[in-house]
Design a protein around this motif. Structure first.
Motif, PDB file in Angstrom:
ATOM      1  N   TRP A  84      -5.979  11.250   7.818  1.00 48.93           N
ATOM      2  CA  TRP A  84      -5.326  12.171   8.754  1.00 48.93           C
ATOM      3  C   TRP A  84      -3.456  12.112   8.371  1.00 48.93           C
ATOM      4  CZ3 TRP A  84      -7.356  10.987  14.657  1.00 48.93           C
ATOM      5  CH2 TRP A  84      -7.953  11.252  14.574  1.00 48.93           C
ATOM      6  N   ARG A  85      -3.174  11.187   7.869  1.00 47.39           N
ATOM      7  CA  ARG A  85      -1.965  11.033   7.627  1.00 47.39           C
ATOM      8  C   ARG A  85      -1.203  12.286   6.078  1.00 47.39           C
ATOM      9  NH1 ARG A  85      -1.276   6.356   7.770  1.00 47.39           N
ATOM     10  NH2 ARG A  85      -1.397   5.581   5.921  1.00 47.39           N
ATOM     11  N   HIS A  86      -2.231  11.908   4.943  1.00 50.08           N
ATOM     12  CA  HIS A  86      -2.203  12.450   3.863  1.00 50.08           C
ATOM     13  C   HIS A  86      -2.119  13.785   4.635  1.00 50.08           C
ATOM     14  CE1 HIS A  86      -1.612   9.531   1.020  1.00 50.08           C
ATOM     15  NE2 HIS A  86      -2.596   8.626   1.868  1.00 50.08           N
ATOM     16  N   ALA A  87      -3.596  14.513   4.847  1.00 51.11           N
ATOM     17  CA  ALA A  87      -3.619  16.146   5.538  1.00 51.11           C
ATOM     18  C   ALA A  87      -2.837  16.602   6.678  1.00 51.11           C
ATOM     19  CB  ALA A  87      -5.060  15.733   6.460  1.00 51.11           C
ATOM     20  N   TYR A  88      -1.953  15.907   7.123  1.00 53.52           N
ATOM     21  CA  TYR A  88      -0.705  16.250   7.740  1.00 53.52           C
ATOM     22  C   TYR A  88       0.122  16.649   6.943  1.00 53.52           C
ATOM     23  CZ  TYR A  88       2.858  16.482  11.290  1.00 53.52           C
ATOM     24  OH  TYR A  88       4.099  16.427  12.130  1.00 53.52           O
ATOM     25  N   PHE A  89       1.033  15.430   6.653  1.00 56.34           N
ATOM     26  CA  PHE A  89       1.911  15.871   5.415  1.00 56.34           C
ATOM     27  C   PHE A  89       1.562  16.818   4.545  1.00 56.34           C
ATOM     28  CE2 PHE A  89       3.432  12.228   7.497  1.00 56.34           C
ATOM     29  CZ  PHE A  89       4.500  12.389   8.084  1.00 56.34           C
ATOM     30  N   ARG A  90       0.219  16.969   4.253  1.00 53.52           N
ATOM     31  CA  ARG A  90       0.153  18.471   3.131  1.00 53.52           C
ATOM     32  C   ARG A  90       0.374  19.391   3.765  1.00 53.52           C
ATOM     33  NH1 ARG A  90      -4.800  17.843   2.192  1.00 53.52           N
ATOM     34  NH2 ARG A  90      -4.507  15.491   1.820  1.00 53.52           N
ATOM     35  N   ILE A  91      -0.114  19.579   4.859  1.00 48.98           N
ATOM     36  CA  ILE A  91       0.148  20.910   5.661  1.00 48.98           C
ATOM     37  C   ILE A  91       1.428  21.042   6.099  1.00 48.98           C
ATOM     38  CG2 ILE A  91      -0.457  21.926   8.243  1.00 48.98           C
ATOM     39  CD1 ILE A  91      -3.137  20.651   8.412  1.00 48.98           C
ATOM     40  N   LEU A  92       2.313  20.201   6.291  1.00 51.83           N
ATOM     41  CA  LEU A  92       3.582  20.470   6.001  1.00 51.83           C
ATOM     42  C   LEU A  92       4.124  21.025   5.409  1.00 51.83           C
ATOM     43  CD1 LEU A  92       5.041  17.388   8.658  1.00 51.83           C
ATOM     44  CD2 LEU A  92       4.563  19.734   9.296  1.00 51.83           C
ATOM     45  N   ASP A  93       3.728  20.089   3.910  1.00 53.79           N
ATOM     46  CA  ASP A  93       4.492  20.512   2.712  1.00 53.79           C
ATOM     47  C   ASP A  93       4.578  21.767   2.250  1.00 53.79           C
ATOM     48  OD1 ASP A  93       5.534  19.913   0.627  1.00 53.79           O
ATOM     49  OD2 ASP A  93       3.864  19.872  -0.878  1.00 53.79           O
ATOM     50  N   GLU A  94       2.744  22.586   2.961  1.00 53.58           N
ATOM     51  CA  GLU A  94       2.099  23.773   2.019  1.00 53.58           C
ATOM     52  C   GLU A  94       3.045  25.076   2.981  1.00 53.58           C
ATOM     53  OE1 GLU A  94      -1.924  23.986   2.844  1.00 53.58           O
ATOM     54  OE2 GLU A  94      -2.185  22.550   0.696  1.00 53.58           O
TER      55      GLU A  94
END
Length: 102
Positions: free
Chosen positions: A73-83
């Protein structure tokens, strides 16, 4: 404005000074106000703000704990923010390039 109504004796009530036939009734006494409404409103407001604070804390720590404990979840959340940041940056860069061409 009163000159529009001058000479018409059949008119009554505002804005003319002649009273209407039903206007002579006694007015109702004002509702009894013992001040409890203000106390109740203040009490409700206190509970509302307390509930808002508790709700914010539960939501904030719930999301934070989920992001801290679940790596995926942490990786998905920060990936969404980065995109999202990349999309915003590209839109700004394209708009800036269009403005410089003009």
């Amino acid at each position: 404005m009163l000159q529009h109504f001058a000479g018409n004796l059949a008119l009554c009530g505002l804005p003319v000074t002649q009273k209407c036939p039903g206007d002579e009734t006694t007015p109702r006494p004002p509702a009894k106000d013992d001040g409890n409404e203000a106390v109740v409103d203040e009490e409700v407001r206190k509970w509302f703000y307390a509930a808002m604070g508790i709700s914010f804390g539960v939501f904030f720590w719930g999301v934070s704990a989920a992001l801290l404990l679940k790596r995926s979840w942490r990786h998905a959340y920060f990936r969404i923010l980065d995109e999202a940041w990349d999309r915003i940056y590209v839109k700004i860069a394209v708009q800036e390039a269009r403005l410089q061409q003009r």
